[in-house]
Design a protein around this motif. Structure first.
Motif, PDB file in Angstrom:
ATOM      1  N   PRO A 189      94.923  -4.433  48.210  1.00  0.00           N
ATOM      2  CA  PRO A 189      94.911  -4.338  46.742  1.00  0.00           C
ATOM      3  C   PRO A 189      95.031  -5.737  46.139  1.00  0.00           C
ATOM      4  N   ARG A 190      94.033  -6.128  45.352  1.00  0.00           N
ATOM      5  CA  ARG A 190      93.995  -7.487  44.806  1.00  0.00           C
ATOM      6  C   ARG A 190      93.060  -7.523  43.605  1.00  0.00           C
ATOM      7  N   LEU A 208      94.443  -1.872  42.723  1.00  0.00           N
ATOM      8  CA  LEU A 208      95.502  -2.690  42.131  1.00  0.00           C
ATOM      9  C   LEU A 208      96.025  -2.117  40.817  1.00  0.00           C
ATOM     10  N   LEU A 211      98.282   0.995  41.462  1.00  0.00           N
ATOM     11  CA  LEU A 211      99.597   0.695  42.031  1.00  0.00           C
ATOM     12  C   LEU A 211     100.517   0.069  40.991  1.00  0.00           C
ATOM     13  N   LYS A 212      99.952  -0.775  40.138  1.00  0.00           N
ATOM     14  CA  LYS A 212     100.752  -1.361  39.062  1.00  0.00           C
ATOM     15  C   LYS A 212     101.212  -0.290  38.079  1.00  0.00           C
ATOM     16  N   SER A 218     104.998  -5.002  44.480  1.00  0.00           N
ATOM     17  CA  SER A 218     103.870  -5.729  45.057  1.00  0.00           C
ATOM     18  C   SER A 218     104.025  -5.946  46.552  1.00  0.00           C
ATOM     19  N   TRP A 221     102.258  -3.071  48.344  1.00  0.00           N
ATOM     20  CA  TRP A 221     100.881  -2.693  48.022  1.00  0.00           C
ATOM     21  C   TRP A 221     100.022  -2.528  49.268  1.00  0.00           C
ATOM     22  N   SER A 225      98.239   1.010  50.716  1.00  0.00           N
ATOM     23  CA  SER A 225      96.805   1.098  50.989  1.00  0.00           C
ATOM     24  C   SER A 225      96.563   1.541  52.423  1.00  0.00           C
TER      25      SER A 225
END
Length: 320
Positions: A189-190, A208, A211-212, A218, A221, A225
């Motif tokens: 995740p990025r 991303l 998840l936020k 973080s 994350w 995934s």
């Protein structure tokens, strides 16, 4: 070794239609953005089909089209070319069917918000992530963020769709022919979305923001995934092992292929990844070469022992 020759349904009706008799293996393909024919996508981060290689000439008619990044598996039947070429009157006899399905559905499920636009709470069985007030005990690891009821809903949806696809196969001239599916690689995740020219629909990033939105730390994350992708791999392998309900289904576990992980926080090409969820050429090359061997072994009648379901729930590191 010969690269898989890829054609579209439109090519079959064109002036330069392929001569099926010139190919040892004839395959029909359909799937998500990993099979997409979008020109800019092919230029940027490859198509898994185009990296497949075989000992003799092999052909694939790819019905995936130019692809939406998050097109859903249920849309496969809505593709008239795929249904016609698989089970319609006068359909060819295919040696096998290649499917790339489930990954986009998994990401879409992870992106399901905790509340609708008008503030109504989405039930836990309709989403893959838990709100902070629903998190389990820290001792559960990253599984504390994951909705098992939501996963059960996804798994039933997935199995029903694959059963339907196998039924379509069995009602056409290719009845009983093998259907090949792959698992997915584990994305980082990025903040790496697709270029606007990619014709992918949603430009991302995809995982991303989800998840936020759910407040997942973080530091967790990558592990979340991994947990989701391993759940899907486990589901696929369990289905392939059930020859009564899923006859002729063969699954390749892509999570076992060592890939270069994208760097956390990177915004562009990194490791074997073009963006957050799509592989670049090197990533497609690595997975496709291994999947090619699996496909050809089945086509040649060499009985592979499929990996036994392990019950693994995504803890620990994915092979890289």
């Amino acid at each position: 070794m010969d690269h898989l020759a890829c054609f579209t349904p439109a090519d079959l009706a064109g002036r330069h239609a392929p001569d099926f008799s010139a190919f040892r293996w004839k395959l029909l393909a359909q799937g998500d953005s990993w099979f997409s024919n979008a020109r800019s996508k092919l230029n940027a981060h490859a198509n898994l089909l185009q990296e497949l290689v075989f000992k003799g000439p092999a052909l694939a008619v790819n019905c995936a089209g130019t692809g939406d990044a998050l097109s859903h598996m249920v849309d496969l039947e809505a593709n008239p070319d795929f249904v016609r070429l698989l089970s319609g009157p006068g359909a060819p006899v295919w040696d096998g069917v290649l499917l790339s399905v489930g990954g986009n559905d998994l990401i879409a499920a992870a992106r399901t918000p905790a509340h609708t636009a008008d503030g109504v709470e989405v039930p836990l069985h309709q989403r893959l992530l838990r709100r902070q007030t629903e998190w389990g005990a820290p001792s559960a690891g990253v599984a504390r963020y994951f909705s098992e009821p939501g996963w059960a809903t996804y798994a039933e949806y997935f199995k029903a769709n694959v059963k339907h696809l196998l039924s379509l196969r069995n009602h056409g001239p290719s009845a009983g022919k093998p259907v090949f599916m792959h698992c997915y690689a584990v994305p980082m995740p990025r903040p790496a979305g697709a270029e606007p020219s990619d014709e992918l629909g949603a430009n991302g990033p995809w995982l991303l923001p989800a998840l936020k939105a759910y407040g997942v730390p973080s530091a967790d994350w990558a592990a979340v995934s991994r947990l989701m992708v391993f759940h899907l791999a486990q589901l696929l392998k369990t289905m392939a092992a059930d020859k009564e309900q899923f006859p002729g289904l063969f699954v390749f576990d892509s999570t076992t292929v060592p890939l270069a992980l994208a760097a956390p926080g990177s915004t562009g090409i990194s490791g074997d990844w073009h963006n957050e969820i799509h592989l670049n050429h090197s990533g497609c090359f690595k997975i496709a070469r291994a999947w090619s061997e699996h496909i050809e072994a089945v086509l040649e009648g060499r009985h592979l022992v499929q990996p036994a379901p392990t019950g693994r729930r995504g803890r620990g590191s994915a092979p890289r």
